[in-house]
Design a protein around this motif. Sequence first.
Motif, PDB file in Angstrom:
ATOM      1  N   LEU A 121       1.123  -1.314  -0.033  1.00 21.63           N
ATOM      2  CA  LEU A 121      -0.294   0.152   0.109  1.00 21.63           C
ATOM      3  C   LEU A 121       0.736   0.890   0.180  1.00 21.63           C
ATOM      4  O   LEU A 121       1.707   0.881   0.948  1.00 21.63           O
ATOM      5  N   ALA A 122       0.610   2.185  -0.457  1.00 21.85           N
ATOM      6  CA  ALA A 122       1.498   3.671  -0.716  1.00 21.85           C
ATOM      7  C   ALA A 122       1.398   3.850   1.301  1.00 21.85           C
ATOM      8  O   ALA A 122       2.353   4.768   1.209  1.00 21.85           O
ATOM      9  N   GLU A 123       0.731   4.165   2.117  1.00 23.11           N
ATOM     10  CA  GLU A 123       0.405   4.207   3.154  1.00 23.11           C
ATOM     11  C   GLU A 123       1.747   3.435   4.278  1.00 23.11           C
ATOM     12  O   GLU A 123       2.039   3.596   5.686  1.00 23.11           O
ATOM     13  N   MET A 124       2.404   2.658   2.938  1.00 23.94           N
ATOM     14  CA  MET A 124       3.128   1.750   4.379  1.00 23.94           C
ATOM     15  C   MET A 124       4.667   1.736   4.349  1.00 23.94           C
ATOM     16  O   MET A 124       5.529   0.825   3.698  1.00 23.94           O
ATOM     17  N   THR A 125       4.640   3.517   3.979  1.00 26.24           N
ATOM     18  CA  THR A 125       6.573   3.874   4.394  1.00 26.24           C
ATOM     19  C   THR A 125       7.355   3.605   5.047  1.00 26.24           C
ATOM     20  O   THR A 125       8.373   3.335   4.210  1.00 26.24           O
ATOM     21  N   PRO A 140       6.115   0.495 -11.345  1.00 26.71           N
ATOM     22  CA  PRO A 140       4.804   0.767 -12.110  1.00 26.71           C
ATOM     23  C   PRO A 140       4.085   0.509 -12.710  1.00 26.71           C
ATOM     24  O   PRO A 140       2.306   0.001 -12.610  1.00 26.71           O
ATOM     25  N   GLY A 141       4.701  -0.847 -13.690  1.00 30.92           N
ATOM     26  CA  GLY A 141       3.793  -1.025 -14.611  1.00 30.92           C
ATOM     27  C   GLY A 141       2.747  -2.535 -14.001  1.00 30.92           C
ATOM     28  O   GLY A 141       2.263  -3.001 -15.000  1.00 30.92           O
ATOM     29  N   SER A 145      -5.030  -3.058  -8.519  1.00 32.61           N
ATOM     30  CA  SER A 145      -6.027  -3.625  -7.450  1.00 32.61           C
ATOM     31  C   SER A 145      -7.450  -4.166  -7.171  1.00 32.61           C
ATOM     32  O   SER A 145      -7.731  -4.810  -8.495  1.00 32.61           O
ATOM     33  N   PRO A 146      -6.601  -4.888  -6.447  1.00 32.17           N
ATOM     34  CA  PRO A 146      -7.355  -5.989  -5.667  1.00 32.17           C
ATOM     35  C   PRO A 146      -8.785  -5.988  -5.714  1.00 32.17           C
ATOM     36  O   PRO A 146      -9.502  -6.285  -6.209  1.00 32.17           O
ATOM     37  N   VAL A 150      -8.481   0.448  -3.255  1.00 34.97           N
ATOM     38  CA  VAL A 150      -7.278  -0.826  -2.980  1.00 34.97           C
ATOM     39  C   VAL A 150      -6.000  -0.668  -3.706  1.00 34.97           C
ATOM     40  O   VAL A 150      -6.362  -0.986  -4.901  1.00 34.97           O
ATOM     41  N   ASP A 151      -5.484   0.151  -3.475  1.00 37.22           N
ATOM     42  CA  ASP A 151      -3.961   0.419  -4.815  1.00 37.22           C
ATOM     43  C   ASP A 151      -2.905   0.363  -4.214  1.00 37.22           C
ATOM     44  O   ASP A 151      -2.671   0.506  -3.292  1.00 37.22           O
ATOM     45  N   LEU A 152      -2.899  -0.562  -5.248  1.00 35.21           N
ATOM     46  CA  LEU A 152      -1.803  -1.672  -4.370  1.00 35.21           C
ATOM     47  C   LEU A 152       0.178  -1.196  -5.249  1.00 35.21           C
ATOM     48  O   LEU A 152      -0.234  -1.107  -6.862  1.00 35.21           O
TER      49      LEU A 152
END
Length: 159
Positions: A121-125, A140-141, A145-146, A150-152
């Motif tokens: 996840l983007a938030e898991m910095t 990025p390719g 999104s499952p 929810v964007d992975l």
Amino acid sequence: MELRLASAEEHDRVGELTVRAYEAFTLGPADPYVARLRDAASRAEGAELWVAVEGGRLLGSVTYCPPGSPWREIGRDDEGEFRMLAVDPAARGAGAGTALAALCEERAREQGAVGMALSTLAEMTDAHRIYVRLGYSRDPGRDWSPLPGVDLLAFSKAF
């Protein structure tokens, strides 16, 4: 710190640790992903469930998904993949996450892989910092999104 496969007796503890580690990133107990996080026994059955322990204390875990594992998401046939890297919030900063990620790389190399892939996840910095420190780059390719909302993000590394 000892890294080893989780024993069946530890599956419940590993599941609870994983839920705690992901708590800030889920929608709460009703989030269907929480049940997947908690189900360490299924991960151990369909992949390799590794733990980091020190003095009997469970510090963290990771699910290494070799080719053929039903737990794989974005790994290509010649890559390793890991998921659900989780460190007990009270043990963060002690190196367990880095050690577990490096162990997955070692397993992949042993199996002839030419690289490693993972989703996050983007938030898991905090996790992103581990990945970058280990030489991973954003890929990025392979972002996906499952579920709606929810964007992975994908990260990968060539060996």
